[in-house]
Motif scaffolding. Structure first.
Motif, PDB file in Angstrom:
ATOM      1  N   GLY A  45      31.083   4.605 -27.104  1.00 31.39           N
ATOM      2  CA  GLY A  45      31.649   5.128 -28.229  1.00 31.39           C
ATOM      3  C   GLY A  45      30.691   5.553 -29.234  1.00 31.39           C
ATOM      4  N   GLY A  46      29.586   4.674 -29.606  1.00 35.41           N
ATOM      5  CA  GLY A  46      28.447   4.976 -30.446  1.00 35.41           C
ATOM      6  C   GLY A  46      28.005   6.209 -30.187  1.00 35.41           C
ATOM      7  N   LEU A  47      27.743   6.440 -28.986  1.00 36.39           N
ATOM      8  CA  LEU A  47      27.177   7.803 -28.505  1.00 36.39           C
ATOM      9  C   LEU A  47      27.909   8.806 -28.718  1.00 36.39           C
ATOM     10  CD1 LEU A  47      25.432   6.595 -24.866  1.00 36.39           C
ATOM     11  CD2 LEU A  47      24.312   6.836 -27.269  1.00 36.39           C
ATOM     12  N   LYS A  48      29.240   8.870 -28.647  1.00 39.73           N
ATOM     13  CA  LYS A  48      30.112   9.837 -28.895  1.00 39.73           C
ATOM     14  C   LYS A  48      30.458  10.249 -30.269  1.00 39.73           C
ATOM     15  CE  LYS A  48      33.252   9.064 -25.045  1.00 39.73           C
ATOM     16  NZ  LYS A  48      34.809   8.544 -24.293  1.00 39.73           N
ATOM     17  N   LEU A  49      30.003   9.301 -30.902  1.00 35.59           N
ATOM     18  CA  LEU A  49      29.886   9.277 -32.600  1.00 35.59           C
ATOM     19  C   LEU A  49      28.606   9.693 -33.139  1.00 35.59           C
ATOM     20  CD1 LEU A  49      31.991   6.231 -33.543  1.00 35.59           C
ATOM     21  CD2 LEU A  49      32.692   8.534 -33.831  1.00 35.59           C
ATOM     22  N   VAL A  50      27.597  10.137 -32.272  1.00 33.04           N
ATOM     23  CA  VAL A  50      26.549  10.662 -32.708  1.00 33.04           C
ATOM     24  C   VAL A  50      26.440  12.034 -33.613  1.00 33.04           C
ATOM     25  CG1 VAL A  50      24.185  11.691 -32.375  1.00 33.04           C
ATOM     26  CG2 VAL A  50      24.805   9.426 -31.263  1.00 33.04           C
ATOM     27  N   PRO A  51      27.427  12.873 -32.896  1.00 27.68           N
ATOM     28  CA  PRO A  51      27.484  14.188 -33.744  1.00 27.68           C
ATOM     29  C   PRO A  51      28.275  14.226 -35.085  1.00 27.68           C
ATOM     30  CG  PRO A  51      28.203  14.553 -31.441  1.00 27.68           C
ATOM     31  CD  PRO A  51      28.107  12.981 -31.636  1.00 27.68           C
ATOM     32  N   ALA A  52      29.265  12.998 -35.130  1.00 27.18           N
ATOM     33  CA  ALA A  52      30.091  12.871 -36.384  1.00 27.18           C
ATOM     34  C   ALA A  52      29.127  12.013 -37.540  1.00 27.18           C
ATOM     35  CB  ALA A  52      31.306  11.879 -36.144  1.00 27.18           C
TER      36      ALA A  52
END
Length: 209
Positions: A45-52
């Motif tokens: 999830g942390g990786l998915k949140l990189v753009p945000a």
């Protein structure tokens, strides 16, 4: 809810407490998400949140990154499941999260004729068990949006309860005759709420469990 007159006089004034960092030692929502998410899913999830997270460096809108985290970690979770998780989290972690000196101040106000209100940017569904445990008269937080099947959509049902929105929520709840006897906060997100308080307290608690 609007203020109403009681049989023995007007509604008591409000004493407003921010939650995260004021009543607690850290952000309760992040702690909750991490607690209920398996380690592997948390890292993914942390990786998915990189753009945000990168976008946040530009817009500095905490509500947007919080909504993004909500979508990543909670989208599709049912309301009843989330409420049960929140109750368990509070039962397990209230002692390690709540500042003892803040709780002492809270209990001191409890002896006076005031309405004790938690005003927080965190989702109200997560903070609610803590509020009940403290005996709060009201909780004003950021409500999550649920779809027609009662599942978290990943969005908020109203603006993030931070900054000017805290004052808007207080006025919506208690009407034009709102009187804030005292307010406690610890960040710039509490500035407007502190400004309308007769007794503003900024970063006065430092106790750790």
């Amino acid at each position: 809810m609007a203020q109403e007159r009681e049989a023995d006089g007007p509604v008591p004034p409000v004493v407003a407490f921010d939650f995260d960092g004021t009543l607690t030692v850290k952000d309760s929502y992040t702690a909750f998400l991490k607690w209920r998410t398996p380690k592997g899913a948390w890292i993914l999830g942390g990786l998915k949140l990189v753009p945000a997270a990168l976008a946040y460096l530009v817009h500095r809108d905490r509500g947007r990154i919080k909504a993004a985290a909500t979508k990543v970690y909670l989208a599709g979770v049912g309301r009843e499941r989330l409420e049960a998780d929140a109750r368990e989290f509070a039962a397990l972690h209230s002692r390690s999260l709540l500042r003892p000196d803040a709780v002492i101040a809270w209990k001191r106000w409890r002896k006076e004729r005031v309405r004790l209100v938690i005003v927080t940017a965190s989702p109200d569904i997560v903070v609610a068990p803590f509020a009940r445990g403290l005996g709060a008269d009201d909780l004003l937080g950021t409500p999550l949006h649920f779809d027609e099947r009662g599942r978290v959509s990943g969005a908020f049902a109203s603006p993030n309860c931070r900054g000017p929105e805290k004052v808007e929520r207080l006025r919506a709840a208690f009407g034009p005759d709102l009187r804030v006897r005292a307010a406690y906060g610890d960040t710039s997100g509490d500035t407007e709420m502190l400004a309308i308080a007769e007794e503003p307290y900024f970063r006065v608690f430092a106790g750790k469990p």
